[in-house]
Structure formats: C-alpha cells, structure tokens
Design an enzyme around this catalytic site. Structure first.
Site, short mmCIF file in Angstrom:
data_model
loop_
_atom_site.label_atom_id
_atom_site.label_comp_id
_atom_site.label_asym_id
_atom_site.label_seq_id
_atom_site.Cartn_x
_atom_site.Cartn_y
_atom_site.Cartn_z
N TYR A 70 0.83 -1.20 0.00
CA TYR A 70 0.00 0.00 0.00
C TYR A 70 0.87 1.25 0.00
O TYR A 70 0.63 2.20 -0.77
CB TYR A 70 -0.91 -0.01 1.23
N GLU A 130 -11.84 6.42 5.32
CA GLU A 130 -11.16 7.23 6.35
C GLU A 130 -12.12 7.51 7.50
O GLU A 130 -11.72 7.55 8.66
CB GLU A 130 -10.62 8.53 5.76
N TRP A 182 -5.53 2.40 10.27
CA TRP A 182 -5.78 2.24 8.85
C TRP A 182 -5.53 0.80 8.41
O TRP A 182 -6.20 0.29 7.52
CB TRP A 182 -4.91 3.20 8.02
#
Length: 221
Positions: A38, A60, A68
C-alpha cells in the site's frame, strides 16, 4: 547522491526504515507485506477517479478510532458490501441495507458510520451536479507549495495531523451535509489521494510521487 543513498550513508533519519529489500521507506508500514505494498504502490499517488475518492473519504471515516491497517485488511469486504462504493447505488440504500451491513462481520459494523456513508453518497451526487466531479471539487483545494512544509520529516508529520487546507475542506463538506469528515480524516485523505506528498524526505517513494504529481493533469470543474 539520492535522498535514499544519503540516508543510508548518514544513518537513517527519524521516521525512516530500511526494508529487507534494502529500500528506505516511511516508518509506518513496518515490515508488513500488505502495508508495504500500500505504501509503495498507492499512498500518495494522485487520484482522479470519483469512485475511488468517494471510497477513500468513506473508509477514512470508518477508520476513525481504529488503525488504517484494520480498514485496509477489510477493504475488499467493504467494497463488496457497498457496491464498490458506487455512490449512485449507495445513495439508494434503505433500512434493509443498513440491517444487512450491520450484520456483515467483514466490515466495521458501526451504525453511525454506515448511515454516514449512505448520507455522503447522496451529498456526493449533489456535489457532482454542482462541480462536475468529485475530483474537480477536491483538487480545487490542492495547497500551494508555499503553504506546505519546506521539509517533510517525521517531527513535522507528527506535529501536524491536520492542516489549514484539511480544515477548510472539512468545514465546506460539513456545510454541504457530509459527516465523519473532520480535519484529521480529511488530511489523511489528502495524503493518500496525492493532493500532497507526505512521504518523508529520504523515502524511496518521495521523488516518484513528486514526478507523478508534476505530470498529473488536474481536473477542473
């Protein structure tokens, strides 16, 4: 000598790590393969797709209070549950869909965040009708270089989880009826979607992202 080579020669600066592949990176993905991918292949890449922008602002919001990494590892489940974050489809969700989502163990089953995503889908349609695209709207807020830190290092990032721009976007979205879009959430969105380059100086991705941003054609309303 590149930033990465200087980092190796001088010793790693705060906030940088060296992976098994010998590449210098920002600290936050650690040695986790999915997080490394990522970091290297998504985070900070300029995005123009309305669907991806909508997905990210929603995810988010789901991340609020969580990490995350938790959301990233559930992302495919979220995509399946929310019709790929096609906001035209999500905007039509009703109570049966809310119940379905609350029963889906593959996502974060937070009723407020689920309802927020449905609400924000409706607001996204309104925004597209006004601005032409979500991309045109969000990229219109891209901060000028003079408003950015001269050096993006670990102390700067830690000290600034929000910015004047993220606060401005947050206020504007809230005025438009969006929810779960606080300044910190919006700043993380800006970092991930390439509106800014917050790869730490010395990270092997920083120059690549700068080049991508330089070549990127900004959408306009």
């Amino acid at each position: 000598m590149s930033d990465s080579e200087q980092a190796i020669e001088n010793g790693l600066a705060a906030g940088l790590i060296k992976g098994e592949d010998q590449k210098i990176r920002c600290f936050w993905p650690g040695a986790l393969p999915d997080y490394l991918h990522y970091h290297d292949h998504e985070w900070g890449h300029p995005v123009v797709s309305d669907q991806r922008l909508f997905e990210k602002i929603c995810l988010e919001g789901f991340q609020s209070g969580l990490s995350w990494l938790t959301i990233l590892r559930k992302r495919e489940n979220f995509r399946a549950a929310f019709d790929g974050f096609d906001f035209h489809k999500v905007a039509l969700y009703g109570e049966d869909d809310v119940a379905r989502l609350l029963g889906d163990a593959g996502i974060v089953r937070h009723q407020g965040k689920i309802r927020s995503t449905i609400n924000n889908a409706k607001r996204a349609i309104e925004l597209v009708a006004e601005k032409g695209s979500l991309a045109a709207y969000f990229w219109s807020f891209e901060p000028d270089e003079k408003d950015r830190p001269q050096i993006v290092d670990y102390p700067t990032l830690i000290a600034n989880p929000t910015s004047a721009t993220s606060t401005k976007i947050s206020k504007d979205l809230k005025k438009r009826g969006w929810s779960f879009v606080g300044p910190t959430t919006v700043y993380a969105f800006m970092q991930a979607m390439g509106l800014i380059n917050d790869h730490i100086e010395g990270c092997h991705c920083r120059d690549k992202i700068d080049a991508m941003r330089a070549a990127f054609k900004r959408p306009v309303a």
